[in-house]
Design a protein around this motif. Structure first.
Motif, PDB file in Angstrom:
ATOM      1  N   ILE A  49       0.852  -1.196   0.000  1.00 36.91           N
ATOM      2  CA  ILE A  49       0.000   0.000   0.000  1.00 36.91           C
ATOM      3  C   ILE A  49       0.886   1.244   0.000  1.00 36.91           C
ATOM      4  CG2 ILE A  49      -1.831   1.243   1.213  1.00 36.91           C
ATOM      5  CD1 ILE A  49      -2.682  -1.470   2.425  1.00 36.91           C
ATOM      6  N   ASP A  50       0.765   2.009  -1.075  1.00 33.90           N
ATOM      7  CA  ASP A  50       1.599   3.201  -1.258  1.00 33.90           C
ATOM      8  C   ASP A  50       0.763   4.459  -1.054  1.00 33.90           C
ATOM      9  OD1 ASP A  50       3.621   5.018  -2.212  1.00 33.90           O
ATOM     10  OD2 ASP A  50       2.622   4.985  -4.177  1.00 33.90           O
ATOM     11  N   ALA A  51       0.963   5.131   0.063  1.00 35.62           N
ATOM     12  CA  ALA A  51       0.332   6.440   0.258  1.00 35.62           C
ATOM     13  C   ALA A  51       1.178   7.443  -0.523  1.00 35.62           C
ATOM     14  CB  ALA A  51       0.302   6.787   1.740  1.00 35.62           C
ATOM     15  N   GLY A  52       0.639   7.957  -1.622  1.00 37.50           N
ATOM     16  CA  GLY A  52       1.392   8.824  -2.522  1.00 37.50           C
ATOM     17  C   GLY A  52       1.953  10.068  -1.826  1.00 37.50           C
ATOM     18  N   HIS A  53       3.123  10.524  -2.302  1.00 37.22           N
ATOM     19  CA  HIS A  53       3.804  11.727  -1.782  1.00 37.22           C
ATOM     20  C   HIS A  53       4.209  11.555  -0.306  1.00 37.22           C
ATOM     21  CE1 HIS A  53       2.435  13.446  -5.574  1.00 37.22           C
ATOM     22  NE2 HIS A  53       1.234  13.008  -5.266  1.00 37.22           N
ATOM     23  N   GLY A  54       4.347  12.642   0.426  1.00 38.50           N
ATOM     24  CA  GLY A  54       4.752  12.584   1.844  1.00 38.50           C
ATOM     25  C   GLY A  54       5.962  13.453   2.120  1.00 38.50           C
ATOM     26  N   ARG A 120      11.595  -0.047  -5.543  1.00 36.07           N
ATOM     27  CA  ARG A 120      12.381  -1.146  -4.966  1.00 36.07           C
ATOM     28  C   ARG A 120      11.531  -1.970  -3.996  1.00 36.07           C
ATOM     29  NH1 ARG A 120      16.761   1.831  -4.139  1.00 36.07           N
ATOM     30  NH2 ARG A 120      16.211   2.338  -2.007  1.00 36.07           N
ATOM     31  N   LEU A 121      10.761  -1.296  -3.165  1.00 37.29           N
ATOM     32  CA  LEU A 121       9.923  -2.013  -2.199  1.00 37.29           C
ATOM     33  C   LEU A 121       8.913  -2.914  -2.919  1.00 37.29           C
ATOM     34  CD1 LEU A 121       8.973  -2.518   0.750  1.00 37.29           C
ATOM     35  CD2 LEU A 121       7.385  -0.627   0.443  1.00 37.29           C
ATOM     36  N   ALA A 122       8.267  -2.368  -3.953  1.00 40.08           N
ATOM     37  CA  ALA A 122       7.275  -3.161  -4.701  1.00 40.08           C
ATOM     38  C   ALA A 122       7.954  -4.336  -5.398  1.00 40.08           C
ATOM     39  CB  ALA A 122       6.557  -2.282  -5.712  1.00 40.08           C
ATOM     40  N   ASN A 127       5.445 -11.771  -4.596  1.00 32.86           N
ATOM     41  CA  ASN A 127       4.007 -11.820  -4.950  1.00 32.86           C
ATOM     42  C   ASN A 127       3.287 -10.500  -4.669  1.00 32.86           C
ATOM     43  OD1 ASN A 127       4.142 -14.515  -5.754  1.00 32.86           O
ATOM     44  ND2 ASN A 127       3.876 -15.204  -3.649  1.00 32.86           N
ATOM     45  N   ALA A 128       3.979  -9.399  -4.914  1.00 36.14           N
ATOM     46  CA  ALA A 128       3.392  -8.089  -4.570  1.00 36.14           C
ATOM     47  C   ALA A 128       2.238  -7.710  -5.487  1.00 36.14           C
ATOM     48  CB  ALA A 128       4.469  -7.015  -4.642  1.00 36.14           C
ATOM     49  N   LEU A 129       1.279  -7.004  -4.903  1.00 38.28           N
ATOM     50  CA  LEU A 129       0.257  -6.297  -5.665  1.00 38.28           C
ATOM     51  C   LEU A 129       0.293  -4.876  -5.124  1.00 38.28           C
ATOM     52  CD1 LEU A 129      -2.273  -6.152  -7.563  1.00 38.28           C
ATOM     53  CD2 LEU A 129      -3.627  -6.631  -5.544  1.00 38.28           C
ATOM     54  N   LEU A 130       0.655  -3.919  -5.981  1.00 35.81           N
ATOM     55  CA  LEU A 130       0.809  -2.538  -5.520  1.00 35.81           C
ATOM     56  C   LEU A 130      -0.509  -1.775  -5.635  1.00 35.81           C
ATOM     57  CD1 LEU A 130       2.750  -0.138  -4.669  1.00 35.81           C
ATOM     58  CD2 LEU A 130       2.870   0.374  -7.103  1.00 35.81           C
ATOM     59  N   ILE A 131      -0.899  -1.133  -4.551  1.00 32.94           N
ATOM     60  CA  ILE A 131      -2.053  -0.226  -4.601  1.00 32.94           C
ATOM     61  C   ILE A 131      -1.550   1.147  -4.179  1.00 32.94           C
ATOM     62  CG2 ILE A 131      -4.344   0.293  -3.684  1.00 32.94           C
ATOM     63  CD1 ILE A 131      -4.867  -2.645  -3.464  1.00 32.94           C
ATOM     64  N   SER A 132      -1.477   2.039  -5.156  1.00 37.63           N
ATOM     65  CA  SER A 132      -0.967   3.377  -4.909  1.00 37.63           C
ATOM     66  C   SER A 132      -2.140   4.347  -4.773  1.00 37.63           C
ATOM     67  CB  SER A 132      -0.054   3.784  -6.077  1.00 37.63           C
ATOM     68  OG  SER A 132       0.542   5.031  -5.804  1.00 37.63           O
ATOM     69  N   MET A 188       4.753   3.592 -11.589  1.00 38.37           N
ATOM     70  CA  MET A 188       3.973   2.593 -12.319  1.00 38.37           C
ATOM     71  C   MET A 188       4.730   2.074 -13.542  1.00 38.37           C
ATOM     72  SD  MET A 188       1.620   2.496 -10.209  1.00 38.37           S
ATOM     73  CE  MET A 188       0.149   1.618 -10.695  1.00 38.37           C
ATOM     74  N   GLU A 189       5.642   2.876 -14.059  1.00 34.97           N
ATOM     75  CA  GLU A 189       6.392   2.428 -15.243  1.00 34.97           C
ATOM     76  C   GLU A 189       7.601   1.573 -14.889  1.00 34.97           C
ATOM     77  OE1 GLU A 189       7.024   5.982 -17.518  1.00 34.97           O
ATOM     78  OE2 GLU A 189       4.895   6.089 -18.019  1.00 34.97           O
ATOM     79  N   HIS A 190       7.937   1.495 -13.609  1.00 35.03           N
ATOM     80  CA  HIS A 190       9.119   0.725 -13.217  1.00 35.03           C
ATOM     81  C   HIS A 190       8.823  -0.486 -12.343  1.00 35.03           C
ATOM     82  CE1 HIS A 190      11.002   4.368 -14.770  1.00 35.03           C
ATOM     83  NE2 HIS A 190      12.074   3.623 -14.946  1.00 35.03           N
ATOM     84  N   ILE A 191       7.549  -0.673 -11.980  1.00 37.74           N
ATOM     85  CA  ILE A 191       7.251  -1.871 -11.184  1.00 37.74           C
ATOM     86  C   ILE A 191       7.170  -3.086 -12.105  1.00 37.74           C
ATOM     87  CG2 ILE A 191       6.106  -0.754  -9.237  1.00 37.74           C
ATOM     88  CD1 ILE A 191       3.396  -1.520 -10.552  1.00 37.74           C
ATOM     89  N   THR A 192       7.474  -4.256 -11.541  1.00 34.78           N
ATOM     90  CA  THR A 192       7.393  -5.499 -12.306  1.00 34.78           C
ATOM     91  C   THR A 192       6.197  -6.334 -11.855  1.00 34.78           C
ATOM     92  OG1 THR A 192       8.940  -6.463 -10.706  1.00 34.78           O
ATOM     93  CG2 THR A 192       9.876  -5.652 -12.777  1.00 34.78           C
ATOM     94  N   CYS A 193       5.520  -5.888 -10.802  1.00 38.56           N
ATOM     95  CA  CYS A 193       4.361  -6.623 -10.263  1.00 38.56           C
ATOM     96  C   CYS A 193       3.074  -5.977 -10.800  1.00 38.56           C
ATOM     97  CB  CYS A 193       4.370  -6.549  -8.728  1.00 38.56           C
ATOM     98  SG  CYS A 193       4.234  -4.877  -8.085  1.00 38.56           S
TER      99      CYS A 193
END
Ligand SMILES: [Zn+2]
Length: 235
Positions: A49-54, A120-122, A127-132, A188-193
């Motif tokens: 779970i990616d909370a955008g920005h910060g 890197r984290l994703a 078996n990651a599923l990223l939700i940004s 989103m352009e660099h994740i592999t999951c």
């Protein structure tokens, strides 16, 4: 004294064993099958779970002056326990108002480092599923509604489609928004999951921004996301 501690400390375990025994005794092998089916389904994905920005990168500023990063974090923190409740392991990109860069002398360099750390984290999560989680903003205040974006990775478009439909049904009736491929979004352009980027609403629309500030609306968004993802992978 020692003996007393021993017994108190073991009550939850005993209670759990007894509950399982009662369940298995009452429902027989079907319960055991459901447990094992769920276990194999849930093992497929760890939800990142990616909370955008910060931190110094607050993202957009809402029409009432609240940073996008604040909305993103509040929603991400509400989303995590729901996925946990549904049996999914989770990874949080951030749990506080901070960026996750590891280096950089300028804001731009730190932003680049932050995005690389998120990628890197994703990519290093099995078996990651990223939700940004993000919020939208436009120069005209009339636009509203959640919108789901997807990267090129396998499975992302189909998941974005069911999520967008769920938002239209449960959150924004009458919305004509469609899921879209991401364009120029580094993460989103660099994740592999597989993954999705969800713009939960428009911070430029006063009505929607007021809703997005309430715990009730944030919970509705999170329930829609968690229930839809869980149903999708169960079917
Ligand atoms: Zn954003």
């Amino acid at each position: 004294m020692k003996k007393k501690t021993f017994w108190i400390g073991h009550i939850p375990v005993l209670a759990l064993v007894m509950l399982l025994a009662i369940l298995l005794g009452t429902f027989g092998t079907r319960t055991a099958t459901v447990f094992s089916e769920n276990a194999s389904l849930k093992n497929r994905h760890r939800i990142v779970i990616d909370a955008g920005h910060g931190g110094e990168d607050g993202g957009a500023t809402s029409c009432s002056g609240i940073l996008e990063s604040t909305f993103n974090l509040e929603i991400a923190l509400r989303l995590e326990p729901l996925f946990r409740l549904l049996g999914y392991p989770t990874e949080m990109v951030r749990r506080s108002d901070t960026a996750i860069h590891t280096q950089g002398d300028t804001i731009a360099a730190r932003k680049a480092s932050d995005l690389k750390a998120r990628v890197r984290l994703a990519n290093e999560t099995e078996n990651a599923l990223l939700i940004s989680i993000h919020q939208n903003f436009f120069s005209e205040s009339k636009y509203s509604g959640a919108q789901v974006f997807y990267p090129k990775t396998e499975g992302s478009q189909a998941l974005a489609n069911v999520l967008q439909n769920a938002f239209r049904e449960k959150l924004n009736p009458g919305s004509t928004r469609r899921e879209k491929p991401t364009s120029g979004v580094y993460l989103m352009e660099h994740i592999t999951c597989p993954g999705v980027l969800i713009e939960c609403g428009f911070l430029s629309n006063p009505d929607e921004e007021a809703s997005l500030r309430t715990p009730e609306y944030q919970k509705k968004i999170c329930c829609t996301i968690a229930a839809t993802v869980s149903d999708y992978f169960a079917s």
